[in-house]
Design a protein around this motif. Structure first.
Motif, PDB file in Angstrom:
ATOM      1  N   PRO A 111      39.614  65.067 -20.277  1.00 29.22           N
ATOM      2  CA  PRO A 111      39.166  66.062 -19.293  1.00 29.22           C
ATOM      3  C   PRO A 111      37.639  66.246 -19.291  1.00 29.22           C
ATOM      4  O   PRO A 111      37.033  66.378 -18.225  1.00 29.22           O
ATOM      5  CB  PRO A 111      39.866  67.357 -19.724  1.00 29.22           C
ATOM      6  N   ILE A 112      37.040  66.232 -20.488  1.00 26.78           N
ATOM      7  CA  ILE A 112      35.585  66.393 -20.569  1.00 26.78           C
ATOM      8  C   ILE A 112      34.889  65.189 -19.942  1.00 26.78           C
ATOM      9  O   ILE A 112      33.872  65.326 -19.250  1.00 26.78           O
ATOM     10  CB  ILE A 112      35.142  66.609 -22.035  1.00 26.78           C
ATOM     11  N   VAL A 114      35.964  63.375 -17.479  1.00 28.48           N
ATOM     12  CA  VAL A 114      36.061  63.512 -16.012  1.00 28.48           C
ATOM     13  C   VAL A 114      34.995  64.484 -15.515  1.00 28.48           C
ATOM     14  O   VAL A 114      34.318  64.230 -14.509  1.00 28.48           O
ATOM     15  CB  VAL A 114      37.477  63.980 -15.607  1.00 28.48           C
ATOM     16  N   LEU A 115      34.817  65.600 -16.251  1.00 30.94           N
ATOM     17  CA  LEU A 115      33.792  66.570 -15.874  1.00 30.94           C
ATOM     18  C   LEU A 115      32.392  65.944 -15.926  1.00 30.94           C
ATOM     19  O   LEU A 115      31.574  66.135 -15.015  1.00 30.94           O
ATOM     20  CB  LEU A 115      33.864  67.782 -16.808  1.00 30.94           C
ATOM     21  N   ILE A 116      32.130  65.172 -16.967  1.00 29.06           N
ATOM     22  CA  ILE A 116      30.826  64.500 -17.111  1.00 29.06           C
ATOM     23  C   ILE A 116      30.619  63.500 -15.970  1.00 29.06           C
ATOM     24  O   ILE A 116      29.520  63.386 -15.419  1.00 29.06           O
ATOM     25  CB  ILE A 116      30.726  63.819 -18.492  1.00 29.06           C
ATOM     26  N   VAL A 118      31.896  63.641 -12.942  1.00 25.81           N
ATOM     27  CA  VAL A 118      31.622  64.402 -11.710  1.00 25.81           C
ATOM     28  C   VAL A 118      30.169  64.878 -11.706  1.00 25.81           C
ATOM     29  O   VAL A 118      29.467  64.789 -10.690  1.00 25.81           O
ATOM     30  CB  VAL A 118      32.597  65.594 -11.584  1.00 25.81           C
ATOM     31  N   LEU A 119      29.694  65.389 -12.862  1.00 22.36           N
ATOM     32  CA  LEU A 119      28.307  65.867 -12.945  1.00 22.36           C
ATOM     33  C   LEU A 119      27.306  64.736 -12.741  1.00 22.36           C
ATOM     34  O   LEU A 119      26.236  64.937 -12.168  1.00 22.36           O
ATOM     35  CB  LEU A 119      28.058  66.535 -14.301  1.00 22.36           C
ATOM     36  N   SER A 131      24.909  66.294 -17.697  1.00 15.40           N
ATOM     37  CA  SER A 131      25.999  65.360 -18.016  1.00 15.40           C
ATOM     38  C   SER A 131      25.634  64.489 -19.214  1.00 15.40           C
ATOM     39  O   SER A 131      26.468  64.214 -20.080  1.00 15.40           O
ATOM     40  CB  SER A 131      26.340  64.495 -16.807  1.00 15.40           C
TER      41      SER A 131
END
Length: 198
Positions: A111-112, A114-116, A118-119, A131
């Motif tokens: 999950p982290i 994926v967040l990175i 996106v950023l 990111s």
């Protein structure tokens, strides 16, 4: 002198003993006993060698399919008899329970990540810098958590299994931390905070 015993053994005690030894046909089994000819025919069909290569391949496929079904069920239920060789044994079971009973940063890696991602796509310099910092921080925390977990697990394994071969168990456990809890196979058998099984 040579009389048959059946004629002289009609005492009430003998009859009571005979009644006790006779089993209710429906009691433990729940199905009638097959006739001898049927049981022998079934045994012969199972033990008979295959007639040709096609039949042999079909039997091998069916056996492989049955083994895989048992293995899938074992991975879901934790039944040690049918687990793959890499998951078998008391040391591996202890390592799985040890990992499943605690929280680990590595299990949130996906999950982290994926967040990175996106950023890093956002067309903003600050988001891209954030990111990069997040990426480095997550990697550092995972490495630190893995080192601490490995040391504690090795100590617990040496205490629990003195004199046993523990080669590969720590790496097996660390690879399990990289998976999200609900995606782990074999499925976790202990709750968070619960002690590993005996």
């Amino acid at each position: 002198m040579f009389r048959s015993r059946s004629k002289e053994d009609h005492s009430p005690a003998a009859e009571a003993a005979e009644e006790l030894t006779q089993r209710d046909p429906q009691a433990p089994k729940g199905r009638p006993t097959p006739k001898r000819r049927d049981a022998q025919a079934q045994r012969r069909s199972l033990s008979k060698p295959p007639a040709n290569r096609k039949e042999a391949a079909k039997r091998a496929r069916e056996a492989r399919r049955a083994d895989m079904a048992k293995q899938r069920e074992a991975l879901a239920t934790g039944d040690e008899r049918y687990l793959p060789p890499r998951d078998r044994g008391p040391t591996r079971r202890f390592a799985r329970d040890y990992i499943d009973a605690k929280w680990h940063i590595a299990e949130f890696f996906l999950p982290i990540a994926v967040l990175i991602l996106v950023l890093s796509i956002v067309p903003n310099v600050q988001a891209k810098n954030l990111s990069l910092v997040l990426w480095m921080g997550v990697i550092a925390m995972i490495v630190l958590d893995s080192v601490v977990t490995a040391r504690r697990l090795k100590k617990a394994l040496r205490e629990r299994f003195p004199g046993e071969n523990l080669r590969g168990v720590t790496m097996y456990a660390l690879m399990r931390t990289l998976q999200m809890r609900r995606m782990r196979l074999p499925k976790p058998q202990v709750a968070r905070g619960e002690a590993p099984r005996r």
